[in-house]
Motif scaffolding. Structure first.
Motif, PDB file in Angstrom:
ATOM      1  N   ASP A 133       0.882  -1.175   0.000  1.00 18.95           N
ATOM      2  CA  ASP A 133       0.000   0.000   0.000  1.00 18.95           C
ATOM      3  C   ASP A 133       0.920   1.225   0.000  1.00 18.95           C
ATOM      4  O   ASP A 133       1.635   1.478   0.977  1.00 18.95           O
ATOM      5  N   ARG A 134       0.941   1.950  -1.118  1.00 23.91           N
ATOM      6  CA  ARG A 134       1.921   3.044  -1.267  1.00 23.91           C
ATOM      7  C   ARG A 134       1.702   4.158  -0.240  1.00 23.91           C
ATOM      8  O   ARG A 134       2.612   4.937   0.027  1.00 23.91           O
ATOM      9  N   THR A 135       0.520   4.192   0.359  1.00 28.88           N
ATOM     10  CA  THR A 135       0.317   5.229   1.377  1.00 28.88           C
ATOM     11  C   THR A 135       1.076   4.878   2.671  1.00 28.88           C
ATOM     12  O   THR A 135       1.278   5.730   3.533  1.00 28.88           O
ATOM     13  N   ASN A 136       1.480   3.616   2.781  1.00 27.75           N
ATOM     14  CA  ASN A 136       2.303   3.204   3.940  1.00 27.75           C
ATOM     15  C   ASN A 136       3.792   3.408   3.710  1.00 27.75           C
ATOM     16  O   ASN A 136       4.606   3.060   4.580  1.00 27.75           O
ATOM     17  N   PHE A 137       4.163   3.891   2.549  1.00 26.31           N
ATOM     18  CA  PHE A 137       5.580   3.925   2.152  1.00 26.31           C
ATOM     19  C   PHE A 137       6.441   4.673   3.163  1.00 26.31           C
ATOM     20  O   PHE A 137       6.222   5.838   3.457  1.00 26.31           O
ATOM     21  N   ASP A 138       7.437   3.989   3.693  1.00 27.96           N
ATOM     22  CA  ASP A 138       8.341   4.573   4.684  1.00 27.96           C
ATOM     23  C   ASP A 138       9.761   4.067   4.409  1.00 27.96           C
ATOM     24  O   ASP A 138      10.065   2.890   4.600  1.00 27.96           O
ATOM     25  N   TRP A 139      10.631   4.968   3.931  1.00 29.94           N
ATOM     26  CA  TRP A 139      12.007   4.558   3.608  1.00 29.94           C
ATOM     27  C   TRP A 139      12.668   3.851   4.784  1.00 29.94           C
ATOM     28  O   TRP A 139      13.446   2.910   4.586  1.00 29.94           O
ATOM     29  N   ALA A 140      12.381   4.306   5.977  1.00 27.82           N
ATOM     30  CA  ALA A 140      13.051   3.764   7.160  1.00 27.82           C
ATOM     31  C   ALA A 140      12.694   2.309   7.420  1.00 27.82           C
ATOM     32  O   ALA A 140      13.434   1.577   8.088  1.00 27.82           O
ATOM     33  N   GLN A 141      11.546   1.880   6.908  1.00 28.19           N
ATOM     34  CA  GLN A 141      11.124   0.492   7.134  1.00 28.19           C
ATOM     35  C   GLN A 141      11.954  -0.533   6.347  1.00 28.19           C
ATOM     36  O   GLN A 141      12.029  -1.703   6.733  1.00 28.19           O
ATOM     37  N   ILE A 142      12.535  -0.062   5.247  1.00 30.75           N
ATOM     38  CA  ILE A 142      13.142  -1.020   4.301  1.00 30.75           C
ATOM     39  C   ILE A 142      14.163  -1.953   4.958  1.00 30.75           C
ATOM     40  O   ILE A 142      14.195  -3.152   4.675  1.00 30.75           O
ATOM     41  N   GLU A 143      14.970  -1.399   5.837  1.00 29.71           N
ATOM     42  CA  GLU A 143      16.009  -2.225   6.485  1.00 29.71           C
ATOM     43  C   GLU A 143      15.471  -2.978   7.703  1.00 29.71           C
ATOM     44  O   GLU A 143      16.217  -3.690   8.381  1.00 29.71           O
ATOM     45  N   GLN A 144      14.184  -2.800   8.002  1.00 25.06           N
ATOM     46  CA  GLN A 144      13.628  -3.354   9.244  1.00 25.06           C
ATOM     47  C   GLN A 144      12.948  -4.704   9.079  1.00 25.06           C
ATOM     48  O   GLN A 144      12.456  -5.261  10.065  1.00 25.06           O
ATOM     49  N   ASN A 145      12.836  -5.204   7.878  1.00 24.79           N
ATOM     50  CA  ASN A 145      12.137  -6.483   7.703  1.00 24.79           C
ATOM     51  C   ASN A 145      12.869  -7.349   6.684  1.00 24.79           C
ATOM     52  O   ASN A 145      13.662  -6.841   5.895  1.00 24.79           O
ATOM     53  N   PRO A 146      12.641  -8.645   6.704  1.00 25.33           N
ATOM     54  CA  PRO A 146      13.402  -9.565   5.843  1.00 25.33           C
ATOM     55  C   PRO A 146      13.052  -9.438   4.362  1.00 25.33           C
ATOM     56  O   PRO A 146      13.701 -10.067   3.532  1.00 25.33           O
ATOM     57  N   PHE A 147      12.054  -8.623   4.030  1.00 21.31           N
ATOM     58  CA  PHE A 147      11.616  -8.513   2.636  1.00 21.31           C
ATOM     59  C   PHE A 147      12.059  -7.208   1.982  1.00 21.31           C
ATOM     60  O   PHE A 147      11.698  -6.929   0.850  1.00 21.31           O
ATOM     61  N   TRP A 148      12.821  -6.386   2.717  1.00 23.70           N
ATOM     62  CA  TRP A 148      13.226  -5.086   2.191  1.00 23.70           C
ATOM     63  C   TRP A 148      12.009  -4.357   1.621  1.00 23.70           C
ATOM     64  O   TRP A 148      12.037  -3.890   0.485  1.00 23.70           O
ATOM     65  N   THR A 149      10.947  -4.285   2.397  1.00 25.04           N
ATOM     66  CA  THR A 149       9.785  -3.566   1.893  1.00 25.04           C
ATOM     67  C   THR A 149       9.531  -2.319   2.739  1.00 25.04           C
ATOM     68  O   THR A 149       9.739  -2.342   3.961  1.00 25.04           O
ATOM     69  N   PRO A 150       9.099  -1.241   2.090  1.00 25.98           N
ATOM     70  CA  PRO A 150       8.869   0.011   2.819  1.00 25.98           C
ATOM     71  C   PRO A 150       7.505   0.043   3.519  1.00 25.98           C
ATOM     72  O   PRO A 150       7.183   1.045   4.167  1.00 25.98           O
ATOM     73  N   ASP A 151       6.729  -1.035   3.406  1.00 31.12           N
ATOM     74  CA  ASP A 151       5.384  -1.080   3.987  1.00 31.12           C
ATOM     75  C   ASP A 151       5.384  -2.117   5.113  1.00 31.12           C
ATOM     76  O   ASP A 151       5.364  -3.336   4.862  1.00 31.12           O
ATOM     77  N   ALA A 152       5.384  -1.644   6.338  1.00 27.32           N
ATOM     78  CA  ALA A 152       5.498  -2.542   7.494  1.00 27.32           C
ATOM     79  C   ALA A 152       4.329  -3.523   7.556  1.00 27.32           C
ATOM     80  O   ALA A 152       4.501  -4.701   7.925  1.00 27.32           O
ATOM     81  N   ALA A 153       3.160  -3.062   7.171  1.00 31.15           N
ATOM     82  CA  ALA A 153       1.992  -3.945   7.200  1.00 31.15           C
ATOM     83  C   ALA A 153       2.145  -5.081   6.198  1.00 31.15           C
ATOM     84  O   ALA A 153       1.840  -6.245   6.479  1.00 31.15           O
ATOM     85  N   ALA A 154       2.647  -4.742   5.024  1.00 33.15           N
ATOM     86  CA  ALA A 154       2.871  -5.773   4.009  1.00 33.15           C
ATOM     87  C   ALA A 154       3.880  -6.794   4.517  1.00 33.15           C
ATOM     88  O   ALA A 154       3.703  -8.006   4.329  1.00 33.15           O
ATOM     89  N   ALA A 155       4.902  -6.318   5.199  1.00 33.69           N
ATOM     90  CA  ALA A 155       5.939  -7.219   5.698  1.00 33.69           C
ATOM     91  C   ALA A 155       5.323  -8.275   6.616  1.00 33.69           C
ATOM     92  O   ALA A 155       5.664  -9.466   6.542  1.00 33.69           O
ATOM     93  N   GLU A 156       4.426  -7.820   7.446  1.00 33.63           N
ATOM     94  CA  GLU A 156       3.788  -8.744   8.377  1.00 33.63           C
ATOM     95  C   GLU A 156       2.925  -9.760   7.634  1.00 33.63           C
ATOM     96  O   GLU A 156       2.984 -10.964   7.880  1.00 33.63           O
ATOM     97  N   ASP A 157       2.152  -9.240   6.706  1.00 37.30           N
ATOM     98  CA  ASP A 157       1.281 -10.087   5.897  1.00 37.30           C
ATOM     99  C   ASP A 157       2.083 -11.118   5.115  1.00 37.30           C
ATOM    100  O   ASP A 157       1.773 -12.306   5.095  1.00 37.30           O
TER     101      ASP A 157
END
Lengths: 366, 366, 366, 366
Positions: free
Chosen positions: D167-191
């Protein structure tokens, strides 16, 4: 575009410095299914290896080639072949004033002017040690040529040391492997031994002329206009360290001939065209005639000598230098296997180019 | 990869045949904003143009260059420049037995063996007429060089015709434009006039040696290992029709020198390093020293002569041939502007390569 | 290296601008002995030619190709083929404020920023007119392919205009030549005609998706790792003006599949391997499987529209612009023959590469 | 020409197989004087390294890079850089029936058909392990870019896994390094974590879409017509294993837009032109606008799955296969650092090309 690559199709990129951990050749475009005899590649490397006799540098390098990729179960796979040679003789030594002084005749000053980097360890990338990579690649090329044009035979030899030329009436192929100078003239070999020993003892050096001949090359390889066979051979040989001149067939002497004297007349032999002579060196219009390919190149004397020479430092101060160390009194000797390797690479390259564009020679005669 | 291209960055592809509708050069990589003086490009072409005097072929070609692309409002745009020269002298003539016979010394037989095509109209692609394209491209290169390295001056001249060499003590730059042989030795020019006239009348031909010098080339251009400045110059010159040998600086004679004699000692001048001599021809380790770049090449005698020579036909029958027609008794004369053009292309190419990789020369001395 | 060339072996260099005297393609590496039917090359050019119907720009250009070299007596000679198209519609017109204003969506601003040159005559080198050169080169490639792989058939067609996609159940090869949109879905053609006519009248434009299929491509062409068949196809299509996306086989939708759904299972047919499906688009590991090669690309809407858009001038002043003139409302239509041409060039290139390296496919199955 | 190289000026040639002694990248054209932080190159390699978490293959490889040449005293010398990674996990194992069976979706069958060689050890040259070499080369490129265009920042991330988009409205550069999927959407990472875990356990796999953005790229890099920035990016991304589609800016969706909607209007900002939007993805006419470069590519699902699939053997017999082993359930994850590396190589290449041809951007606005 790569400044450290040559070949259009059989593409060789060399890498590495004189005193780094390793050097080698990355080779792309090799046909698959070529049976690789590592011992034979090593054989050519040994021919170039330093320290074989008193006429070459006493640096000790095993020059052991390792194949890191592109060969599986003894055959090339058609993917890049990585040929690596580790440098074992990297002994920590006192480079002394060489770190700041430019050695005349060496690339020290031009590398500095270009890159702003002074790799003082034995010349770095500009060292003739780079030619080991070429010989390894050439060894691979020779084995691939066997698959495509099995009659090709490549032989290099020295025809001149300093002002002393061989006597062509003494020419004997069998002599080439019998003396430390790879010369076909036994009398010259004897003469040169004394001559070079004297030079060596006085800390001086001398130039040489090497000739490389390829027999059995099929007619029709090469291409107009900038990928001519002679253009590529000239580039290949001139790219070898210390080479200052290249000749095809009659070479510079072609200038002295009349058209009448120079024309190689054509006859019909049992297996195709025959020629009355080979002034052309086996190439007409950039394409092979089927005659012997004949290339010669001049190697300048080693610039590392024991005589004091004037030079400058990085900071522009005038000074003097003596280049001590383990050097070749006639680096032309070790250029023989290098010239052979370059010839092999160029021939294979053009065999592949020809097969790609044309499939097989198209115009039959008779 | 293109077999009809040269240059890494300033990339010239020539196309066209001797008797087709047109020939030319497609040039990519030229810097934008170069002011183009078409009259100057034409000037170089006129220098190479046939029929200028009795010593060159009497074929009449205006060799008028047309710029079809890449120049807008008098400046290069940075996109490909198409330089076209229309062939006007395509007179329908009786090619006679040349359609089936191979002319000795020409590429007729090798083109046939390679391609299975016999373009009998004046040699087709293998004709020296191709060099007009090079001269046009070289004219463009010279104008671009002015933008980047304005001090560069490129001059070619003949130093030998047949066995007759110039006397270097007579060397006078001003003489070069004063005689039909572009030679700096006025006495040689006189001698050669008689010599060549006799050869011409007897329907014979003779070889020559051309020297090309570039002054004002900045130190630091060139590159290891296969894009060396000397490698590229050797390739460029050897790719010219009829060239059989190439020398840099001392050339083949480097073989005769000792290391002591060959070393160019280095001093510090007001504007940087100076050298005691220039055996190296301005290149160390493939990179320019800032001294004069000195290249020589030997041109073989024209193969088209009025003497009967033995040859064969496409069907393999032995026969004889006399190559009538309008030919150069010493094709080396017209090779002078061609050598200059190749020098210009190589220098511009390396100026751009250097600027791309490094920006500017990095290592300052003093 | 040439920035205006593509192909490894069959090497095409295009040159020329929208409103210069001519444009064309210099083609090197073409096999010799290919019978050239100029009328067929013209046929492909006519397919791309403007002004064919109301859905393409009304600029009038005959797009007549002239072969200036490389073909003799109806056959390729193996030397460079020069294909030239003269621009006849260079009418002097008032370029007005376009000389200073940058058209949004066009390359005006980036060319200026890069080169400092503003060729305001219809976009200069960045004009889609350049694609005529590609179609000419592709016509040559198609004829050479016939010599080497005669079963290859290349067909392009539109599968989407704006948001309106074809219904794949209507797919009919025979329809493609029956409508101005080169679409295999007759119902879509009817729908698009109305849709595009409305857009055109309102001075607007729209994007499209083109699919190009090659049937009969032999298994085994292509190469790891950077000369993959899919890599080269992606580059070829993305290099076409206005293309913003490229897909092979399943394309972007491959992301949505599971491994189970995506795997094309293998069976043994009478003439070799058969596959249960073609998600891969005919390529595995960069090498052809023998299935249909399937490539799609998206073309953005023409940027020249009659709506006022905000922009700036060369001097940085904000202003507005309306791009009047003769433009394509859906430039994707004329991209169909261009995509086919690029496909042809890539296939021929890889056929030659394969033949050069390997000679023929080596691994037989069954 | 090399089939295993990419880049015009910054030229990378990779070599090596999945289970050979080593693999690596030979890099030519790197500027001299670039400070090399080996730890940073290792950092990028670690990002791609297998076995980091349960979502990537459990193969254990340290992926330790060794620099064998081209770096001296911590700086590049301007000569070739050899980056080698030794394979430590070459455990002798029973390859079983894989030696004869072709794995569907893999390159086994096409390599066999092309080369007649079956390197059954983990895919040989076609293994995604090759991408380690790219990441090493990209690490070098990033450090060189700093010297020339220090504002460039390159970031890759996943925007889609299987059918599940961020969801591009969740886009957060800082999230990218925070999950194993290198995704900027924390919710997507969880899903995605749950979704992928289920797929992994069932032995299935899934595709993904990766986006790579480069900020701070100067306007004016790129070139017409075949060395366009978008062409080179498309080729670079499509050359990565398993990639089936590439998009620039709006990508395939550009087809759906009208010209009015698609035009990025231009304004004048304080530091030069600004745009109302970035449908173009930072490229107009193949040349950078100074906006963010935006590239996306689709990665197909890993073909190695635990479901039985139908296939054939080398001798043409129909059979079935289950691809056991240590595989990535979503290989798109590890493609993120590979996409970044390719972006870095392309940008550096074009910075050098631009500097070579032009020196600096020439056309100033305002």
């Amino acid at each position: 575009m790569s400044m450290n690559s040559f070949g259009h199709f059989f593409r060789v990129t060399t890498w590495g410095e004189s005193h780094g951990p390793a050097l080698g050749a990355t080779v792309d475009g090799c046909p698959p299914g070529v049976a690789i005899d590592e011992a034979m590649i090593q054989h050519w490397l040994d021919k170039r290896k330093p320290g074989q006799n008193k006429f070459t540098t006493q640096r000790r390098e095993p020059d052991q080639v390792k194949i890191l990729s592109g060969v599986f179960e003894g055959q090339t796979t058609g993917t890049p072949v990585q040929l690596m040679i580790e440098n074992t003789d990297q002994r920590s030594k006192d480079y002394g004033d060489i770190m700041d002084k430019f050695r005349p005749g060496h690339a020290d000053i031009t590398y500095w002017q270009k890159y702003g980097i002074r790799d003082y360890r034995g010349g770095g990338r500009s060292s003739a040690r780079e030619t080991a990579s070429r010989v390894a690649a050439g060894g691979l090329a020779r084995q691939a040529i066997k698959q495509i044009a099995p009659n090709v035979q490549i032989t290099g030899y020295m025809v001149q040391m300093g002002p002393r030329k061989i006597d062509r009436t003494n020419f004997d192929w069998a002599q080439i492997e019998q003396n430390p100078f790879w010369t076909p003239d036994a009398a010259a070999a004897e003469d040169w031994a004394t001559y070079l020993d004297d030079l060596r003892k006085s800390g001086n050096s001398v130039g040489a002329v090497v000739e490389v001949v390829a027999r059995g090359v099929p007619a029709g390889i090469g291409a107009p206009v900038y990928a001519k066979l002679d253009t590529d051979l000239a580039a290949a040989m001139m790219s070898i360290n210390a080479v200052k001149g290249v000749e095809i067939g009659e070479g510079m002497a072609a200038a002295e001939l009349t058209g009448e004297a120079n024309a190689d007349e054509i006859f019909m032999g049992q297996n195709g065209p025959q020629y009355s002579s080979n002034h052309a060196g086996g190439i007409l219009g950039g394409i092979s005639t089927g005659q012997d390919l004949v290339v010669r190149f001049a190697v300048k004397p080693t610039s590392s000598i024991l005589t004091t020479r004037k030079t400058i430092t990085k900071s522009g101060e005038e000074t003097e230098i003596i280049t001590k160390g383990r050097h070749d009194p006639c680096v032309g000797i070790r250029a023989v296997p290098v010239g052979e390797a370059m010839m092999a690479c160029v021939i294979l390259d053009h065999l592949l180019l020809h097969r790609g564009q044309i499939g097989e020679s198209r115009g039959r005669i008779g």
